[in-house]
Design an enzyme around this catalytic site. Structure first.
Site, PDB file in Angstrom:
ATOM      1  N   ASP A 217      -1.939   6.380   6.474  1.00  0.00           N
ATOM      2  CA  ASP A 217      -2.990   5.486   5.976  1.00  0.00           C
ATOM      3  C   ASP A 217      -3.315   4.543   7.135  1.00  0.00           C
ATOM      4  OD1 ASP A 217      -4.482   3.470   4.848  1.00  0.00           O
ATOM      5  OD2 ASP A 217      -3.112   3.078   3.180  1.00  0.00           O
TER       6      ASP A 217
ATOM      7  N   LYS B 286     -13.025  -2.095   6.899  1.00  0.00           N
ATOM      8  CA  LYS B 286     -12.398  -3.002   7.872  1.00  0.00           C
ATOM      9  C   LYS B 286     -12.947  -2.740   9.273  1.00  0.00           C
ATOM     10  CE  LYS B 286      -8.659  -2.436   4.715  1.00  0.00           C
ATOM     11  NZ  LYS B 286      -8.619  -3.662   3.946  1.00  0.00           N
TER      12      LYS B 286
ATOM     13  N   TRP C  71       0.819  -1.222   0.000  1.00  0.00           N
ATOM     14  CA  TRP C  71       0.000   0.000   0.000  1.00  0.00           C
ATOM     15  C   TRP C  71       0.847   1.264   0.000  1.00  0.00           C
ATOM     16  CZ3 TRP C  71      -4.198  -1.050  -2.137  1.00  0.00           C
ATOM     17  CH2 TRP C  71      -4.822  -2.283  -1.903  1.00  0.00           C
TER      18      TRP C  71
HETATM   19  N1  PMP Z   1      -4.416   1.034   2.329  1.00  0.00           N
HETATM   20  C1  PMP Z   1      -4.488  -0.057   3.107  1.00  0.00           C
HETATM   21  C2  PMP Z   1      -3.623  -0.140   4.325  1.00  0.00           C
HETATM   22  C3  PMP Z   1      -5.371  -1.089   2.773  1.00  0.00           C
HETATM   23  O1  PMP Z   1      -5.455  -2.178   3.541  1.00  0.00           O
HETATM   24  C4  PMP Z   1      -6.184  -0.965   1.618  1.00  0.00           C
HETATM   25  C5  PMP Z   1      -7.183  -2.003   1.202  1.00  0.00           C
HETATM   26  N2  PMP Z   1      -7.092  -3.239   1.654  1.00  0.00           N
HETATM   27  C6  PMP Z   1      -6.044   0.174   0.828  1.00  0.00           C
HETATM   28  C7  PMP Z   1      -5.164   1.163   1.224  1.00  0.00           C
HETATM   29  C8  PMP Z   1      -6.852   0.361  -0.416  1.00  0.00           C
HETATM   30  O2  PMP Z   1      -8.128   0.636  -0.034  1.00  0.00           O
HETATM   31  P1  PMP Z   1      -9.344   0.814  -1.039  1.00  0.00           P
HETATM   32  O3  PMP Z   1      -9.593  -0.507  -1.634  1.00  0.00           O
HETATM   33  O4  PMP Z   1     -10.418   1.296  -0.118  1.00  0.00           O
HETATM   34  O5  PMP Z   1      -8.943   1.834  -2.033  1.00  0.00           O
END
Ligand code: PMP
Length: 360
Positions: free
Chosen positions: A172, A196, A102
């Site tokens: 994040d 989550k 991420w």
């Molecule tokens: N950042 C983290 C730490 C994540 O776990 C996730 C999704 N699992 C995301 C970003 C991406 O999120 P989204 O699918 O809501 O764009």
């Protein structure tokens, strides 16, 4: 059918009392004769729901008055672009700690708009730890400092808040928001996708220090401009109304259990049950260095693809679902967010013990 233990990384389990309340109110909310889904976002009923959602979150996270709370869309992934577009104000430069999938995406997006200084990375060991930081390498001319506090895929977590020396810290927190007590005032921006620890997918929460909203890059579309969302109190366009209502029910539920301090206590207990077992098992092992282990996402492996496969198959027959690890780590991953009860983790540990004895 009975509810299963769902260890999905997200969209993830929601608390059963929340689902039941939502079901009871689905067709007729509070004697309005309509569902929350059918309400105008500008009507009194929904405005009341929205302000109660914000107030409850502020109360749970002790969000200081000089921070705004935004209810946006586009997932955490859109924040990877919105953060640089809005924060590259002076130097068009940021410092990033690279801790996994991420942050890789956040780096790629930020590079479109400015200079990304990757301060440290744990890529050398498949992101199984959080790298040490050398303060002397922090940029004096960074517009912001970026981290992912909890790495959902790799199962790592920052165990302290970095002192950036006044540079706004952006985090994040998609997979750890509301899971442990946090000093919001140490951050410039905190963002999280809802799916989550907050509610259904479709809502992204952004907590932003108010002085950071404004003066985005010229090219920034209105929908990606924090200042516009701040001025319009998240109603610049139609917000994800039903997701906001579900978030309210989750926030009220957390409050009824004793708030974030209580969630943290339970989360530490749940994670402890799993890690203690993993550290004593001869078959399963954690993939993460002890100091940086996540309280929310616990990857583990047996070392044998065949055994992993058999474990997953038997686990799913017993009602332990979505345990397959992300392909970049392999093996298994148990995501144990706020809504996962202690009994779910204990039952999983018991099952792992049985599986280990039966397959010695
Ligand atoms: N950042 C983290 C730490 C994540 O776990 C996730 C999704 N699992 C995301 C970003 C991406 O999120 P989204 O699918 O809501 O764009």
């Amino acid at each position: 059918m009975a509810r299963v233990y769902n260890f999905s990384a997200g969209p993830a389990m929601l608390p059963e009392p929340v689902l039941k309340k939502a079901a009871a109110e689905l067709v007729d909310y509070n004697n309005t004769g309509m569902s929350v889904m059918e309400m105008s976002h500008r009507g009194n009923e929904f405005i009341e729901i929205c302000s109660r959602t914000e107030a409850t979150l502020r109360d749970l996270m002790k969000i200081p008055a000089n921070y705004k709370v935004l209810f946006l869309q586009g997932g955490a992934s859109l924040q990877f672009a919105m953060v640089p577009m809005n924060l590259f104000k002076k130097y068009k430069k940021c410092d990033i700690v690279h801790t996994g999938t991420w942050t890789e995406k956040a780096i790629q997006e930020a590079r479109r708009y400015g200079t990304v200084n990757v301060l440290a990375s744990s890529e050398d060991k498949n992101f199984s730890y959080i790298p040490d930081l050398d303060k002397s390498r922090f940029s004096k001319d960074a517009d912001y400092f970026y981290i992912c506090s909890n790495n959902t895929i790799e199962g790592t977590r920052f165990d302290s808040i970095i002192d950036t020396g006044g540079v706004p810290l952006v985090s994040d927190m998609s997979s750890c928001i509301l899971s442990e007590v946090l000093d919001v005032s140490k951050f410039g921006i905190i963002f999280a996708g809802a799916q989550k620890n907050i509610g259904p997918a479709g809502l992204t929460i952004v907590i932003i220090r108010e002085d950071l909203a404004g003066k985005p890059l010229e090219i920034t579309p209105a929908m990606l401009n924090y200042e516009i969302h701040v001025k319009n109190e998240s109603m610049y366009n139609t917000p994800p109304t039903y997701c906001i209502y579900m978030a309210l029910l989750v926030f009220e539920h957390i409050k009824s259990l004793g708030g974030v301090p209580e969630m943290e206590k339970i989360n530490r207990h749940k994670a402890g049950l799993l890690y203690d077992f993993l550290d004593n098992s001869k078959m399963f092992k954690s993939t993460v260095q002890p100091r940086h282990r996540s309280l929310m996402n616990v990857p583990f492996v047996t070392g044998s693809d065949d055994l992993d496969g058999r474990f997953l198959k038997e686990a799913s027959k017993k009602g332990f679902l979505q345990l397959k690890g992300h392909r970049s780590v392999g093996g298994m991953r148990a995501s144990i967010y706020n809504a996962m009860p202690v009994e779910g983790v204990q039952a999983l540990v018991n099952f792992m013990k049985e599986f280990e004895s039966a397959n010695r």
